[in-house]
Design a protein around this motif. Structure first.
Motif, PDB file in Angstrom:
ATOM      1  N   UNK A 255       0.897  -1.182   0.079  1.00 34.66           N
ATOM      2  CA  UNK A 255      -0.069  -0.041  -0.167  1.00 34.66           C
ATOM      3  C   UNK A 255       0.863   1.219   0.227  1.00 34.66           C
ATOM      4  N   UNK A 256       0.493   2.248  -0.705  1.00 32.35           N
ATOM      5  CA  UNK A 256       1.238   3.611  -0.831  1.00 32.35           C
ATOM      6  C   UNK A 256       0.421   4.329   0.114  1.00 32.35           C
ATOM      7  N   UNK A 257       1.124   5.322   0.799  1.00 26.55           N
ATOM      8  CA  UNK A 257       0.831   6.297   1.823  1.00 26.55           C
ATOM      9  C   UNK A 257       0.913   7.590   1.116  1.00 26.55           C
ATOM     10  N   UNK A 258      -0.132   8.269   0.615  1.00 29.89           N
ATOM     11  CA  UNK A 258      -0.341   9.599   0.264  1.00 29.89           C
ATOM     12  C   UNK A 258      -0.170  10.578   1.085  1.00 29.89           C
ATOM     13  N   UNK A 259       0.593  11.780   0.806  1.00 30.48           N
ATOM     14  CA  UNK A 259       0.800  12.823   1.531  1.00 30.48           C
ATOM     15  C   UNK A 259       0.044  13.940   1.145  1.00 30.48           C
TER      16      UNK A 259
ATOM     17  N   UNK B  82      10.982  13.632   1.613  1.00 33.29           N
ATOM     18  CA  UNK B  82      11.162  12.478   1.045  1.00 33.29           C
ATOM     19  C   UNK B  82      10.902  11.208   2.148  1.00 33.29           C
ATOM     20  N   UNK B  83      11.084  10.106   1.529  1.00 31.95           N
ATOM     21  CA  UNK B  83      11.055   9.095   2.557  1.00 31.95           C
ATOM     22  C   UNK B  83      12.419   8.053   1.884  1.00 31.95           C
ATOM     23  N   UNK B  84      13.342   7.938   2.922  1.00 32.11           N
ATOM     24  CA  UNK B  84      14.296   7.189   2.342  1.00 32.11           C
ATOM     25  C   UNK B  84      14.478   5.791   3.183  1.00 32.11           C
TER      26      UNK B  84
ATOM     27  N   UNK C 135      15.733   0.310   7.271  1.00 30.95           N
ATOM     28  CA  UNK C 135      15.503   1.369   7.970  1.00 30.95           C
ATOM     29  C   UNK C 135      14.887   2.442   7.508  1.00 30.95           C
ATOM     30  N   UNK C 136      13.935   2.938   7.976  1.00 30.20           N
ATOM     31  CA  UNK C 136      13.141   4.120   7.193  1.00 30.20           C
ATOM     32  C   UNK C 136      13.436   5.621   7.831  1.00 30.20           C
ATOM     33  N   UNK C 137      13.932   6.406   7.139  1.00 28.00           N
ATOM     34  CA  UNK C 137      14.053   7.618   7.246  1.00 28.00           C
ATOM     35  C   UNK C 137      13.120   8.661   6.673  1.00 28.00           C
ATOM     36  N   UNK C 138      12.248   9.362   7.601  1.00 23.88           N
ATOM     37  CA  UNK C 138      11.362  10.239   7.423  1.00 23.88           C
ATOM     38  C   UNK C 138      11.748  11.689   7.339  1.00 23.88           C
TER      39      UNK C 138
ATOM     40  N   UNK D 275       6.150   5.122   1.244  1.00 19.41           N
ATOM     41  CA  UNK D 275       5.960   3.690   1.115  1.00 19.41           C
ATOM     42  C   UNK D 275       5.571   3.173   2.284  1.00 19.41           C
ATOM     43  N   UNK D 276       5.930   3.878   3.433  1.00 21.76           N
ATOM     44  CA  UNK D 276       5.640   3.369   4.967  1.00 21.76           C
ATOM     45  C   UNK D 276       4.792   4.539   5.406  1.00 21.76           C
ATOM     46  N   UNK D 277       3.994   4.065   6.677  1.00 23.64           N
ATOM     47  CA  UNK D 277       3.135   4.963   7.407  1.00 23.64           C
ATOM     48  C   UNK D 277       4.452   5.889   8.121  1.00 23.64           C
ATOM     49  N   UNK D 278       3.860   7.213   8.260  1.00 25.67           N
ATOM     50  CA  UNK D 278       4.787   7.957   8.984  1.00 25.67           C
ATOM     51  C   UNK D 278       4.887   7.604  10.444  1.00 25.67           C
ATOM     52  N   UNK D 279       6.296   7.616  10.832  1.00 24.85           N
ATOM     53  CA  UNK D 279       6.552   7.042  12.161  1.00 24.85           C
ATOM     54  C   UNK D 279       7.075   5.736  12.325  1.00 24.85           C
ATOM     55  N   UNK D 280       7.070   4.771  11.444  1.00 22.34           N
ATOM     56  CA  UNK D 280       7.372   3.365  11.381  1.00 22.34           C
ATOM     57  C   UNK D 280       8.940   3.576  10.777  1.00 22.34           C
ATOM     58  N   UNK D 281       9.914   2.985  11.599  1.00 21.08           N
ATOM     59  CA  UNK D 281      11.343   3.019  11.561  1.00 21.08           C
ATOM     60  C   UNK D 281      11.747   2.020  10.667  1.00 21.08           C
ATOM     61  N   UNK D 282      11.333   0.983  10.848  1.00 16.03           N
ATOM     62  CA  UNK D 282      11.929  -0.506  10.260  1.00 16.03           C
ATOM     63  C   UNK D 282      10.590  -1.483   9.833  1.00 16.03           C
TER      64      UNK D 282
END
Length: 312
Positions: free
Chosen positions: A1-5, A61-63, A54-57, A189-196
């Motif tokens: 699922x893609x999380x639109x902003x 961008x989302x890296x 690991x997810x950088x918000x 690509x991932x919900x806000x706040x999710x780090x991994x």
């Protein structure tokens, strides 16, 4: 699922992986960029065995950082499988970060990996000189020149070349700034706040293995594997006093290694449990009862069936 902003216009999202020979600082750098421990670290080579994301918000961008095992000359079936995982990751990411420690001269292992990367013509490659806190400015400058020359000798150029110290948080933010423009435009690509996206049981097992490596890294650095067999909240506990029961097996390859891990009168195993429990409680945010049993899986690094049982 893609999380639109709300600010998808110009927003970038994608995957980057750090590669390099073992103990080049890839996991420490991943943790520094994410801002939380998502990959275990150790001074011993080949600490990382699983591909950790690991997810950088960021607002723009989302890296998603893919921390891979160190690429090395394999001596076991496990080593070959780890290398296969690394090569598979290279083919899937949007940008590759090649890590070379500032305090060690460029060697055959670095040149071999750079040669492999040279064949990936379409994927941008960023050279990262890590561990600059362990080298003086002249040594760092010489390493930057050597890494730049290595690429030119192989017929390609780095998209960026940057020195960093993850331990001292020097230029870590700059590295993120350089990686983001190399990602494609797209939504989160991932919900806000999710780090991994690493399963909790796998992360718990890795934290136990990290604690075990601390005291026995010289005797059996590669012989330890951990599997969490059960992880359940304890029943009949009040809501304000939860307790998570974790039962794990720590595998070694030979009976003679059991005493090394357990230690005199069980002291070493108790230290492993205490250290691991602290990290697990910090990760999960709940009190933990940790039960670790040491078991022998003879020559598991070379046995296909045992490797599957241990998650490889």
């Amino acid at each position: 699922m893609l999380f639109m902003t709300a600010s998808d216009s110009g927003h970038r999202s994608g995957f980057a992986c750090f590669v390099g020979r073992p103990n080049a600082g890839k996991s420490t750098l991943t943790n520094a960029l994410v801002g939380q421990k998502v990959a275990i670290t150790s001074s011993r080579p080949q600490t990382t065995r699983h591909t950790v994301r690991g997810i950088v918000h960021r607002p723009d961008a989302q890296l998603v950082l893919v921390d891979t095992p160190g690429y090395h000359k394999p001596r076991t079936l496990l080593g070959r499988r780890l290398n296969d995982a690394v090569r598979g990751t290279w083919a899937e990411v949007d940008v590759i970060g090649f890590c070379v420690p500032a305090d060690e001269k460029v060697g055959p292992g670095d040149r071999f990996i750079a040669g492999e990367l040279a064949a990936l013509r379409r994927t941008p490659k960023v050279a990262v000189v890590t561990k600059t806190d362990l080298a003086d400015p002249d040594t760092v400058a010489a390493q930057l020149v050597a890494v730049d020359r290595m690429a030119k000798d192989l017929g390609f150029e780095w998209a960026e070349l940057v020195p960093v110290s993850a331990v001292e948080d020097k230029q870590v933010g700059l590295l993120a700034d350089l990686l983001v423009p190399l990602l494609p435009e797209g939504p989160e690509l991932y919900p806000d706040g999710e780090l991994t996206d690493e399963p909790e049981q796998v992360m718990v097992a890795e934290l136990i293995r990290e604690a075990a490596l601390e005291g026995v890294r010289d005797e059996l650095p590669h012989s330890i594997a951990v599997v969490v067999e059960e992880m359940e909240p304890r029943e009949d506990r009040p809501a304000d006093r939860p307790l998570l029961d974790i039962h794990a097996n720590l595998f070694i390859e030979r009976d003679s290694q059991k005493g090394i891990v357990i230690g005199p009168k069980g002291r070493r195993l108790k230290e492993i449990g205490t250290q691991a429990r602290g990290h697990i409680e910090a990760l999960l945010g709940t009190p933990v009862y940790l039960d670790i049993h040491v078991k022998v899986a003879k020559d598991w690094q070379r046995d296909p069936k045992k490797l599957r049982r241990l998650g490889f």
